[in-house]
Design an enzyme around this catalytic site. Structure first.
Site, short mmCIF file in Angstrom:
data_model
loop_
_atom_site.label_atom_id
_atom_site.label_comp_id
_atom_site.label_asym_id
_atom_site.label_seq_id
_atom_site.Cartn_x
_atom_site.Cartn_y
_atom_site.Cartn_z
N GLU A 179 -8.83 30.95 11.84
CA GLU A 179 -8.83 31.45 13.22
C GLU A 179 -8.28 30.43 14.21
OE1 GLU A 179 -11.47 31.14 11.24
OE2 GLU A 179 -11.91 33.20 10.58
N SER A 180 -7.72 29.32 13.78
CA SER A 180 -7.02 28.28 14.56
C SER A 180 -7.51 26.88 14.18
CB SER A 180 -7.03 28.53 16.06
OG SER A 180 -6.22 29.67 16.37
N SER A 213 -10.78 10.29 14.37
CA SER A 213 -10.09 11.51 14.77
C SER A 213 -10.14 12.47 13.60
CB SER A 213 -8.63 11.23 15.14
OG SER A 213 -8.53 10.61 16.40
N HIS A 226 -12.37 13.72 18.59
CA HIS A 226 -11.99 12.32 18.74
C HIS A 226 -13.22 11.60 19.28
CE1 HIS A 226 -7.83 13.40 18.10
NE2 HIS A 226 -7.97 14.35 19.00
N CYS A 246 -9.19 32.31 17.46
CA CYS A 246 -8.65 33.62 17.79
C CYS A 246 -9.39 34.67 16.97
CB CYS A 246 -7.14 33.68 17.53
SG CYS A 246 -6.64 33.31 15.86
#
Lengths: 131, 131
Positions: B62-63, B55, B68, B83
């Site tokens: 930007e986020s 993971s 996974h 974003c």
């Protein structure tokens, strides 16, 4: 078809403005959400943006939870991604809505890893590790 | 309605088995995907599960991007959440498909933070920080 994981996407609008820019509050809340779901926390990573906004992730043994906040829009995007049979992601979602005091919360679920065959022993084999 | 962010959900089946359990490879690949999208990497966090599975998350200005892997199913779930107006998340998606050599890749997009009003200056104001 069976899914390896459930992915809840939360759109939390009308949240309490001040809470969306409080790093300690957001970290504690996302960690509490993971625990409310019955997940096992592996580690977390959070970041405070200037002038406002927080991004954060909690990696759990069952996948992850993430949050991005836009205090200027009273909005937060939350993802709760869980695999295995032992978690209850709806409890995490409920906690997020409650703590952020969202007045307009929307939840959608996406099944991840749809497989024709998933061994029925799979969740038991992975218990305590990933699922 | 305008969206604050774009969220690409990738279902990568038929991936190269060995790559899905190679922590260094997965970390490098997800970081390269962020850069391919034109994103600014803030930090990353990865975890190798026993007996297999990885993971990982890359927090970007930007986020975020997350992955996974289920090597036992030749499958990886990848999320690319961006974003702002300056990123090209499709390039990140293309890189992930290519590097993992997925023979069955599906992509869906979810708009996050749909707002009736998003100031047109918003991306400019946040340039270099979050969006």
């Amino acid at each position: 078809m069976k899914a390896l994981a459930r992915h809840l996407l939360l759109e939390l609008k009308g949240c309490r403005h001040d809470r969306l820019n409080d790093l300690d509050f957001i970290r504690d809340t996302l960690r509490d959400a993971a625990l409310a779901a019955g997940a096992t926390i592996i580690k977390d990573s959070f970041y405070q943006f200037a002038p406002y906004g927080i991004s954060g992730v909690v990696i759990i043994a069952e996948s992850h939870l993430s949050i991005h906040t836009w205090p200027e829009f009273d909005y937060a995007a939350v993802d709760i991604f869980t695999c295995g049979m032992t978690t209850n992601p709806e409890k995490a979602a409920g906690l997020m809505v409650q703590r952020l005091e969202s007045k307009d919360a929307q939840l959608r679920e996406v099944k991840r890893g749809l497989m024709a065959e998933v061994p029925t022993v799979y969740p038991k084999q992975k218990a305590g590790t990933r699922a």
